[in-house]
Design a protein around this motif. Structure first.
Motif, PDB file in Angstrom:
ATOM      1  N   PHE A  13       0.824  -1.203   0.000  1.00 16.89           N
ATOM      2  CA  PHE A  13       0.000   0.000   0.000  1.00 16.89           C
ATOM      3  C   PHE A  13       0.862   1.258   0.000  1.00 16.89           C
ATOM      4  CE2 PHE A  13      -3.588  -2.694   0.656  1.00 16.89           C
ATOM      5  CZ  PHE A  13      -4.637  -1.987   0.108  1.00 16.89           C
ATOM      6  N   GLU A  16       1.932   1.694  -3.519  1.00 16.39           N
ATOM      7  CA  GLU A  16       0.800   2.099  -4.351  1.00 16.39           C
ATOM      8  C   GLU A  16       0.441   3.571  -4.153  1.00 16.39           C
ATOM      9  OE1 GLU A  16      -3.706   0.772  -5.591  1.00 16.39           O
ATOM     10  OE2 GLU A  16      -2.729  -0.276  -3.942  1.00 16.39           O
ATOM     11  N   CYS A  53      -6.351   3.053  -2.699  1.00 13.49           N
ATOM     12  CA  CYS A  53      -5.082   2.972  -1.969  1.00 13.49           C
ATOM     13  C   CYS A  53      -5.038   3.844  -0.732  1.00 13.49           C
ATOM     14  CB  CYS A  53      -3.900   3.277  -2.883  1.00 13.49           C
ATOM     15  SG  CYS A  53      -3.648   5.019  -3.253  1.00 13.49           S
TER      16      CYS A  53
END
Length: 122
Positions: A13, A16, A53
């Motif tokens: 994450f 991202e 995200c």
């Protein structure tokens, strides 16, 4: 959730978030994305990818552990800017070739660039 999975989630994450901010900040990347994926609706993807995200997982404890407090503050600032732009943008934003020429896109792109700049200094 085991520690290995937790660490992988945090890593994925975190990566991202930076990739999405980079995409949102770059007209060239957006137009390239559209050219490579003609069925994509890149204008909407900018908002949807941020949602995926950041907005959806941001309350998860593992997510909060992936970023410093300073980083989370910067991400929150960007999220507020994105929400403001979203309110000024039609639910179905124009095609990316048109959207990149709007004041809303300019505000969104600038906010992402500012966030990336601040994040790079932490």
């Amino acid at each position: 959730m085991d520690n290995e999975l937790r660490e992988q989630l945090k890593t994925n994450f975190r990566k991202e978030v930076f990739e999405v901010l980079d995409l949102i900040s770059s007209k060239e990347e957006q137009l390239d994305y559209q050219a490579k994926a003609p069925i994509a609706y890149v204008s909407a993807e900018l908002f949807n990818q941020w949602d995926d995200c950041y907005q959806i997982p941001k309350e998860q404890e593992w997510y909060k552990e992936a970023f410093t407090d300073g980083e989370l503050s910067i991400l929150q600032e960007f999220d507020e800017a994105l929400e403001a732009v979203s309110k000024d943008t039609p639910q179905n934003p124009p095609d990316i070739h048109e959207f990149v020429n709007t004041p809303e896109w300019e505000r969104l792109s600038n906010a992402a660039s500012i966030a990336l700049s601040k994040l790079s200094k932490i």
